[in-house]
Motif scaffolding. Structure first.
Motif, PDB file in Angstrom:
ATOM      1  N   ALA A 185      51.202  11.474 -24.389  1.00  0.00           N
ATOM      2  CA  ALA A 185      51.981  12.720 -24.393  1.00  0.00           C
ATOM      3  C   ALA A 185      51.675  13.501 -25.662  1.00  0.00           C
ATOM      4  O   ALA A 185      51.568  12.928 -26.748  1.00  0.00           O
ATOM      5  N   GLU A 231      53.809  21.877 -22.478  1.00  0.00           N
ATOM      6  CA  GLU A 231      53.361  21.301 -23.749  1.00  0.00           C
ATOM      7  C   GLU A 231      53.460  22.286 -24.911  1.00  0.00           C
ATOM      8  O   GLU A 231      53.307  21.888 -26.060  1.00  0.00           O
ATOM      9  N   MET A 289      59.132  17.864 -24.143  1.00  0.00           N
ATOM     10  CA  MET A 289      58.581  16.877 -23.238  1.00  0.00           C
ATOM     11  C   MET A 289      59.622  15.783 -23.026  1.00  0.00           C
ATOM     12  O   MET A 289      60.305  15.384 -23.954  1.00  0.00           O
ATOM     13  N   CYS A 311      56.710  11.759 -27.404  1.00  0.00           N
ATOM     14  CA  CYS A 311      55.506  12.502 -27.772  1.00  0.00           C
ATOM     15  C   CYS A 311      54.680  11.684 -28.764  1.00  0.00           C
ATOM     16  O   CYS A 311      55.188  11.213 -29.772  1.00  0.00           O
TER      17      CYS A 311
END
Length: 118
Positions: free
Chosen positions: A36, A62, A1, A5
């Motif tokens: 996230a 993800e 990501m 996160c």
């Protein structure tokens, strides 16, 4: 990501090809949150088609898959996922959702208040 996160969800699996459909529920549930998150599925040496089955979700940004050939046990699988996790907070859960996803709200309310929440 690409952004920081907040939560890593570690899911160890061993010969769980018939339960992988629960990943749809996991993604739908955590998509509701404004932070996230990532899902790390650790394939612990499955001898069935678990690894092939995980490809169904391969396009999800993800999702990360860790896989190795020899079964090393659930504890080892969780440790591997925790070591690869990028989230500020880390949660492990079973693919059969033996703990309902809604229990996460209890966890979420207590984040930052303790080092470990069980």
């Amino acid at each position: 990501m690409s952004h920081e996160c907040f939560l890593s969800i570690i899911i160890p699996v061993f010969n769980e090809e018939r339960r992988l459909y629960h990943l749809d529920e996991v993604f739908a549930f955590f998509s509701k949150f404004p932070f996230a998150w990532e899902v790390i599925v650790v394939n612990d040496g499955s001898s069935d088609r678990t690894l092939e089955g995980l490809r169904r979700w391969a396009d999800r940004p993800e999702l990360r898959i860790i896989s190795y050939d020899q079964n090393r046990g659930k504890g080892y699988a969780i440790k591997q996922g925790m070591m690869q996790a990028q989230g500020k907070y880390r949660l492990f859960m079973d693919i059969d959702l033996s703990t309902p996803l809604e229990e996460f709200y209890q966890f979420y309310q207590r984040l930052g208040s303790s080092d470990i929440i069980i």
